[in-house]
Scaffold this motif. Sequence first.
Motif, PDB file in Angstrom:
ATOM      1  N   ARG A  10      95.437   0.551  60.342  1.00  0.00           N
ATOM      2  CA  ARG A  10      94.469   0.399  61.300  1.00  0.00           C
ATOM      3  C   ARG A  10      93.555  -0.431  60.904  1.00  0.00           C
ATOM      4  NH1 ARG A  10      96.880   1.668  66.124  1.00  0.00           N
ATOM      5  NH2 ARG A  10      97.573   3.730  66.187  1.00  0.00           N
ATOM      6  N   VAL A  11      92.823  -0.258  59.482  1.00  0.00           N
ATOM      7  CA  VAL A  11      91.988  -1.156  58.823  1.00  0.00           C
ATOM      8  C   VAL A  11      92.589  -2.570  58.618  1.00  0.00           C
ATOM      9  CG1 VAL A  11      90.776  -1.567  56.980  1.00  0.00           C
ATOM     10  CG2 VAL A  11      90.879   0.814  57.819  1.00  0.00           C
ATOM     11  N   ALA A  12      93.808  -2.792  58.142  1.00  0.00           N
ATOM     12  CA  ALA A  12      94.256  -4.061  58.029  1.00  0.00           C
ATOM     13  C   ALA A  12      94.511  -4.701  59.239  1.00  0.00           C
ATOM     14  CB  ALA A  12      95.726  -3.806  57.396  1.00  0.00           C
ATOM     15  N   LEU A  13      94.911  -4.120  60.272  1.00  0.00           N
ATOM     16  CA  LEU A  13      95.138  -4.504  61.542  1.00  0.00           C
ATOM     17  C   LEU A  13      93.650  -5.259  62.264  1.00  0.00           C
ATOM     18  CD1 LEU A  13      97.721  -2.520  63.175  1.00  0.00           C
ATOM     19  CD2 LEU A  13      98.271  -4.385  62.398  1.00  0.00           C
ATOM     20  N   GLN A  14      92.943  -4.512  62.052  1.00  0.00           N
ATOM     21  CA  GLN A  14      91.505  -4.864  62.518  1.00  0.00           C
ATOM     22  C   GLN A  14      91.160  -5.990  61.608  1.00  0.00           C
ATOM     23  OE1 GLN A  14      88.962  -1.442  61.812  1.00  0.00           O
ATOM     24  NE2 GLN A  14      89.879  -0.456  63.742  1.00  0.00           N
ATOM     25  N   GLY A  15      91.348  -5.984  60.323  1.00  0.00           N
ATOM     26  CA  GLY A  15      91.113  -7.294  59.615  1.00  0.00           C
ATOM     27  C   GLY A  15      91.873  -8.480  60.239  1.00  0.00           C
ATOM     28  N   LEU A  16      92.990  -8.305  60.489  1.00  0.00           N
ATOM     29  CA  LEU A  16      93.995  -9.608  60.754  1.00  0.00           C
ATOM     30  C   LEU A  16      93.294 -10.018  62.468  1.00  0.00           C
ATOM     31  CD1 LEU A  16      97.599  -8.332  59.988  1.00  0.00           C
ATOM     32  CD2 LEU A  16      96.269 -10.304  59.306  1.00  0.00           C
ATOM     33  N   GLN A  17      92.720  -9.131  63.121  1.00  0.00           N
ATOM     34  CA  GLN A  17      92.113  -9.569  64.464  1.00  0.00           C
ATOM     35  C   GLN A  17      91.176 -10.385  64.188  1.00  0.00           C
ATOM     36  OE1 GLN A  17      91.883  -5.491  66.190  1.00  0.00           O
ATOM     37  NE2 GLN A  17      93.042  -6.136  67.856  1.00  0.00           N
ATOM     38  N   LEU A  18      90.363 -10.113  63.346  1.00  0.00           N
ATOM     39  CA  LEU A  18      89.374 -10.822  62.928  1.00  0.00           C
ATOM     40  C   LEU A  18      89.631 -12.211  62.141  1.00  0.00           C
ATOM     41  CD1 LEU A  18      86.810  -8.304  61.520  1.00  0.00           C
ATOM     42  CD2 LEU A  18      86.494  -9.238  63.754  1.00  0.00           C
TER      43      LEU A  18
END
Length: 511
Positions: free
Chosen positions: A288-296
Amino acid sequence: MARRAWPMVEEIDFSTLLAEVSEDELVASLCRDSFYQFFLEFWETIEAVELVPNWHIRYLCDQLQEVYTIWEAKQAQPDVLINVPPGTSKSTTVTQLFPAWLWLKRPSIRILSSSFAAPLAISHAVKTRLCLKSAKFARLFPGHLEFQDDQDGKTDYRNTALGQRYTTSTGTGGAMGNHADFIILDDPLNPQAAVSEAGQAAASAHLKTLATRKTDKARTVTILVMQRVHEKDPAGEWLASGRPLRHICLPGELTKDATTGEVGAQVRPLELRARYVDGLLDPQRLSRVALQGLQLTLGSYGYAGQVQQLTAPDEGGLLKKAWFRTISYEAFLALAGRVGATWLFDADTAYTENQKNDPSALLASCYLGQTLYVRYAGEMWLELPELKKRLFELVTLHGYTRSSKLHVEPKASGKSVVQELRSITQLNVVEAPTPTGSKLERVNSVSPFIEAGRVVLLDGSWNEPFISQCASFPNAAHDDMLDCLCQAIARYNLKPRSRSSPSSLVTIGGR
């Protein structure tokens, strides 16, 4: 003949049996029989980081092994389309280690590989060669493979069994003169060039060129692995063609479709949704943390395409799906009964039967108070004679009256439409103003109007494709219905209109 008496399991001396088979021989046998086992063993020959296994890697390996098995059996099979997020070892699996395993199975196989940029394509090919020339490969498979001394370059290397790995890239003609048993296309379109018609055209032309490079038209397999970046990207072309495909689509996470409510609707095959852990494809690589980073990092469009395998954010891009309200026709009649309503029309004309080209589009709407109600929106690919008939039929069907006007934009097919409809119908035809600014500027200008809930759709089967086109802009394959909507809103907003005297206009806007 006496039947042979096989020993019972408990009678077998496994220690003696294993002593007779070396560890290297056992590993070599497993690698020959399983591409996944080969992947696990030879990862270390081309990657410096530790392998983090996940179910999707084994699934991809097993699918690719099945593709080889069908090819080895000399049977025809569909091409392969793989849509997976970045950072999931797709290139290592498909473009680097799979070709190495193919040469382990049959050194005479010819492989043609390509990417959107030459340095990237060469890097993939070099890693395959690095694996094949590794000390581990030589130890496990002594004497199996020998490279030709005079054909051992980075972009073209061959072995003494006449196998070949040839590398090219989008926009080059280097594939001419080479044929292959397996064609591997890894990201043929740069995501940054996806919205460019020139970029789309180059990738499309490259795929068509490589399609002529098959050793056997029925047997040779093309494997296209990429993230979705536009409805007209190479994956979109394949899907729109209706051709048979072995399609594997694995978004980074399972989300609910904003229109249908289905969870993970883009996953292919659909049963793979059950393998996701807490809705995640790969909880280690793509937490989830990695995906949030990719979204940004990627932004909403980049995340939708590269991670979720959607050509636009599921909720919509510049225009959100939730901004479009719907009501029943009966509910609309209750509203319109107080003041009456005149249906208005906007059309974007481009007469052609070729569905690869832009269609003509028609939108029927009426303005009550400060709200635009849309009764119908649709597209059609027709030559001019049929287009004239169909436009007249649709306009008549959706409430055209004698007091209405047809506003036709006088460019592209517009002048012909004006002349033809004036000559064969009693419609009052006038020329509409030419729109100003780019399409992006026009969509941005109407976005506040739509966001405020001022566009309401009457229930109909056309709702979903219309909303999808609007929400996918600028990555939609076509935007003609959206053009009609922009034109209608722009015209309605030219001056204030009273609730009791709505305009009576029919507008057909050309290109």
